[in-house]
Design a protein around this motif. Sequence first.
Motif, PDB file in Angstrom:
ATOM      1  N   ASP A  89      -1.411 -16.650   7.178  1.00 26.07           N
ATOM      2  CA  ASP A  89      -1.550 -15.569   8.165  1.00 26.07           C
ATOM      3  C   ASP A  89      -0.613 -14.438   7.737  1.00 26.07           C
ATOM      4  N   ILE A  90      -1.180 -13.259   7.509  1.00 25.82           N
ATOM      5  CA  ILE A  90      -0.328 -12.149   7.042  1.00 25.82           C
ATOM      6  C   ILE A  90      -0.065 -11.116   8.138  1.00 25.82           C
ATOM      7  N   SER A  91      -0.541 -11.409   9.346  1.00 23.53           N
ATOM      8  CA  SER A  91      -0.458 -10.378  10.393  1.00 23.53           C
ATOM      9  C   SER A  91       0.984 -10.044  10.797  1.00 23.53           C
ATOM     10  N   LYS A  92       1.927 -10.961  10.521  1.00 25.10           N
ATOM     11  CA  LYS A  92       3.335 -10.677  10.884  1.00 25.10           C
ATOM     12  C   LYS A  92       4.141 -10.145   9.694  1.00 25.10           C
ATOM     13  N   VAL A  93       3.482 -10.061   8.540  1.00 30.47           N
ATOM     14  CA  VAL A  93       4.203  -9.607   7.340  1.00 30.47           C
ATOM     15  C   VAL A  93       4.460  -8.097   7.430  1.00 30.47           C
ATOM     16  N   ARG A  94       5.672  -7.692   7.139  1.00 29.55           N
ATOM     17  CA  ARG A  94       6.010  -6.260   7.177  1.00 29.55           C
ATOM     18  C   ARG A  94       6.573  -5.767   5.836  1.00 29.55           C
ATOM     19  N   SER A  95       6.852  -6.702   4.911  1.00 30.61           N
ATOM     20  CA  SER A  95       7.350  -6.223   3.617  1.00 30.61           C
ATOM     21  C   SER A  95       6.501  -6.823   2.498  1.00 30.61           C
ATOM     22  N   GLU A  96       6.327  -6.039   1.462  1.00 35.33           N
ATOM     23  CA  GLU A  96       5.427  -6.416   0.385  1.00 35.33           C
ATOM     24  C   GLU A  96       5.781  -7.778  -0.207  1.00 35.33           C
ATOM     25  N   ALA A  97       7.079  -8.043  -0.324  1.00 28.27           N
ATOM     26  CA  ALA A  97       7.539  -9.286  -0.936  1.00 28.27           C
ATOM     27  C   ALA A  97       7.060 -10.507  -0.160  1.00 28.27           C
ATOM     28  N   ASP A  98       6.794 -10.336   1.135  1.00 25.77           N
ATOM     29  CA  ASP A  98       6.366 -11.468   1.954  1.00 25.77           C
ATOM     30  C   ASP A  98       4.855 -11.697   1.940  1.00 25.77           C
ATOM     31  N   LEU A  99       4.121 -10.826   1.271  1.00 25.49           N
ATOM     32  CA  LEU A  99       2.665 -11.037   1.172  1.00 25.49           C
ATOM     33  C   LEU A  99       2.392 -12.178   0.194  1.00 25.49           C
ATOM     34  N   PRO A 100       1.368 -12.996   0.410  1.00 19.54           N
ATOM     35  CA  PRO A 100       1.021 -14.016  -0.583  1.00 19.54           C
ATOM     36  C   PRO A 100       0.743 -13.333  -1.935  1.00 19.54           C
ATOM     37  N   ALA A 101       1.062 -14.027  -3.029  1.00 14.39           N
ATOM     38  CA  ALA A 101       0.937 -13.421  -4.363  1.00 14.39           C
ATOM     39  C   ALA A 101      -0.479 -12.896  -4.603  1.00 14.39           C
ATOM     40  N   ASN A 102      -1.505 -13.632  -4.143  1.00 15.81           N
ATOM     41  CA  ASN A 102      -2.890 -13.187  -4.386  1.00 15.81           C
ATOM     42  C   ASN A 102      -3.214 -11.907  -3.611  1.00 15.81           C
ATOM     43  N   ALA A 103      -2.658 -11.774  -2.418  1.00 17.10           N
ATOM     44  CA  ALA A 103      -2.879 -10.559  -1.623  1.00 17.10           C
ATOM     45  C   ALA A 103      -2.199  -9.374  -2.304  1.00 17.10           C
ATOM     46  N   ARG A 104      -1.014  -9.626  -2.839  1.00 15.30           N
ATOM     47  CA  ARG A 104      -0.279  -8.562  -3.553  1.00 15.30           C
ATOM     48  C   ARG A 104      -1.058  -8.086  -4.765  1.00 15.30           C
ATOM     49  N   ARG A 105      -1.588  -9.078  -5.499  1.00 12.45           N
ATOM     50  CA  ARG A 105      -2.346  -8.746  -6.711  1.00 12.45           C
ATOM     51  C   ARG A 105      -3.611  -7.952  -6.363  1.00 12.45           C
ATOM     52  N   TYR A 106      -4.230  -8.319  -5.257  1.00 17.17           N
ATOM     53  CA  TYR A 106      -5.450  -7.622  -4.802  1.00 17.17           C
ATOM     54  C   TYR A 106      -5.147  -6.142  -4.565  1.00 17.17           C
ATOM     55  N   ILE A 107      -4.049  -5.879  -3.883  1.00 13.02           N
ATOM     56  CA  ILE A 107      -3.646  -4.486  -3.599  1.00 13.02           C
ATOM     57  C   ILE A 107      -3.301  -3.745  -4.902  1.00 13.02           C
ATOM     58  N   GLU A 108      -2.568  -4.440  -5.780  1.00 13.18           N
ATOM     59  CA  GLU A 108      -2.193  -3.798  -7.053  1.00 13.18           C
ATOM     60  C   GLU A 108      -3.419  -3.451  -7.882  1.00 13.18           C
ATOM     61  N   ARG A 109      -4.437  -4.303  -7.786  1.00 15.39           N
ATOM     62  CA  ARG A 109      -5.665  -4.052  -8.546  1.00 15.39           C
ATOM     63  C   ARG A 109      -6.415  -2.836  -7.977  1.00 15.39           C
ATOM     64  N   ILE A 110      -6.416  -2.715  -6.657  1.00 14.26           N
ATOM     65  CA  ILE A 110      -7.051  -1.546  -6.020  1.00 14.26           C
ATOM     66  C   ILE A 110      -6.344  -0.275  -6.493  1.00 14.26           C
ATOM     67  N   GLU A 111      -5.036  -0.349  -6.511  1.00 14.85           N
ATOM     68  CA  GLU A 111      -4.210   0.781  -6.946  1.00 14.85           C
ATOM     69  C   GLU A 111      -4.579   1.197  -8.379  1.00 14.85           C
ATOM     70  N   GLU A 112      -4.668   0.181  -9.235  1.00 13.81           N
ATOM     71  CA  GLU A 112      -4.987   0.418 -10.643  1.00 13.81           C
ATOM     72  C   GLU A 112      -6.382   1.041 -10.803  1.00 13.81           C
ATOM     73  N   LEU A 113      -7.350   0.472 -10.075  1.00  9.62           N
ATOM     74  CA  LEU A 113      -8.733   0.938 -10.209  1.00  9.62           C
ATOM     75  C   LEU A 113      -8.923   2.349  -9.659  1.00  9.62           C
ATOM     76  N   CYS A 114      -8.156   2.691  -8.614  1.00  8.25           N
ATOM     77  CA  CYS A 114      -8.312   4.028  -8.011  1.00  8.25           C
ATOM     78  C   CYS A 114      -7.460   5.058  -8.727  1.00  8.25           C
ATOM     79  N   GLY A 115      -6.419   4.622  -9.401  1.00  4.86           N
ATOM     80  CA  GLY A 115      -5.553   5.555 -10.111  1.00  4.86           C
ATOM     81  C   GLY A 115      -4.629   6.328  -9.190  1.00  4.86           C
ATOM     82  N   THR A 116      -4.343   5.766  -8.027  1.00  2.00           N
ATOM     83  CA  THR A 116      -3.348   6.393  -7.148  1.00  2.00           C
ATOM     84  C   THR A 116      -2.638   5.299  -6.367  1.00  2.00           C
ATOM     85  N   ARG A 117      -1.456   5.625  -5.828  1.00  5.32           N
ATOM     86  CA  ARG A 117      -0.692   4.537  -5.224  1.00  5.32           C
ATOM     87  C   ARG A 117      -1.206   4.140  -3.838  1.00  5.32           C
ATOM     88  N   VAL A 118      -1.076   2.855  -3.538  1.00  6.41           N
ATOM     89  CA  VAL A 118      -1.361   2.362  -2.195  1.00  6.41           C
ATOM     90  C   VAL A 118      -0.034   2.386  -1.455  1.00  6.41           C
TER      91      VAL A 118
END
Length: 428
Positions: free
Chosen positions: A380-409
């Motif tokens: 459950d990520i609904s209580k997470v407020r800092s990036e470090a506390d996100l599950p590794a796969n969720a973090r990677r998903y966001i980083e991949r979106i960032e990479e594909l769009c070419g701008t920061r999330v």
Amino acid sequence: MPAIVLIGAQWGDEGKGKVTDLLGERVDYVVRYSGGNNAGHTVITPDGQKYALHLMPSGALSPSAMIVIGNGVVVDPKVLLSEIDGLAERGVDVSRLRISGDAHLIMPHHSALDRVVERYLGQARIGTTGRGIGPAYGDKVARMGIRLQDLLDPGILRKKLDLVLREKNQMLFKVYNRKALDVEAVAQEYLEYAERLRPYIAETRVMLWDALDRGEIVLLEGAQATMLDLDHGTYPFVTSSNPTAGGACVGAGIPPTAISKVIGVTKAYTTRVGSGPFPTELFDDNGAHLRKVGAEYGTTTGRERRCGWFDAVVARYATRLNGITDLVVTKLDVLTGLAKVPICVGYEIEGERFDDMPMTQTAFHHATPIYEEHDGWWEDISKVRSEADLPANARRYIERIEELCGTRVSVVGVGPGREENVIRHPLI
Ligand code: GDP
Ligand code: IMO
Ligand code: MG
């Protein structure tokens, strides 16, 4: 940081209302610049109160911001007044509202024609919200529109209405077999609205220029979204205005040089209401998961939203078209519990690979998504407020979106509430 534009990067309902509300306390003005009450922006304030705003800018819920409806908006006065009353009843100070005298009015013949034309189109219908948006913008472009300022001059209002209804009544009656509208009855109705709206009508351009000169922050809140843009979206399955960042300058009277930041809001997956192509649409259990967990039902019409995977081709297109400097990815929490979360990284169209939007609408209709598979997460990520506390796969998903769009999330949404976010980079 003078003017900031906030836009939808997909087909609408990305969570623009929530993000505007999040910034509300730090900005001096929140301005709507396009669309009308086809928009439905949901805001949930920290005390748990839920608001659905259609014409009022979402900044209405931040007591310190001035709220403005710009010249580019089409205003249904009946809807606006009921929204003003509804907010006032709930203790919201609406005296901060100003409406441009140049904004066009949605008249009864606009809503009537919108609905009847959709019926007439049958299978080929756009799936509009039925609020009269297309016909109102149509009249604006055809130079037959009636503006907010016309409400202040009963003689002019009657004259314009008489002229326009000569044509519209022919259409309603002779083409569509509907009742013609009575000029005097409509004039009377609108003159009553005029009495109540008079205190809010203002020269909003000068107000905004003065604010910018004082170094105040003006947030231009988009409605609809990039792929619903009249020029840049999936025409004809679009709305009749320019919700993209360029439209903010025209629709609010703000010079392009005043804009220092463009915030693009996108869901961690995709939704669409109404007809039109949608390459990553899902018709399986995953689609059902997104609709159920994401509560994907329209804020304005209650219609089921079509759901699908994240489309990075669309997101990259939106990023480049709008000059997005910061992405906000909302509803990451909705993906929790899915074994795989694919991202569409390109399309295959008649044997050819496309990394960008194809040139023609026909090709886009035939686009088959090329997916990249990502492993999901169960926590459950609904209580997470800092990036470090996100599950590794969720973090990677966001980083991949960032990479594909070419701008920061910069912000990731993990729940509907104002504070339910992971802030990676402060937006202001
Ligand atoms: P808008 O038209 O872009 O303002 O978006 P809508 O309000 O029509 O739809 C977005 C919906 O998602 C609303 O019901 C919001 O309360 C909700 N929402 C926004 N951000 C999040 C988020 O990060 N997580 C979840 N679960 N819901 C969100
Ligand atoms: P927000 O601001 C999602 C869609 C309609 C239809 C098309 C044309 O909440 O993101 P219109 O009534 O504008 O002529 O309809 O555009 N549409 C939206 N879809 N969110 C919206 O606004 C929309 N506003 C219009 O469903 O497909
Ligand atoms: Mg919405």
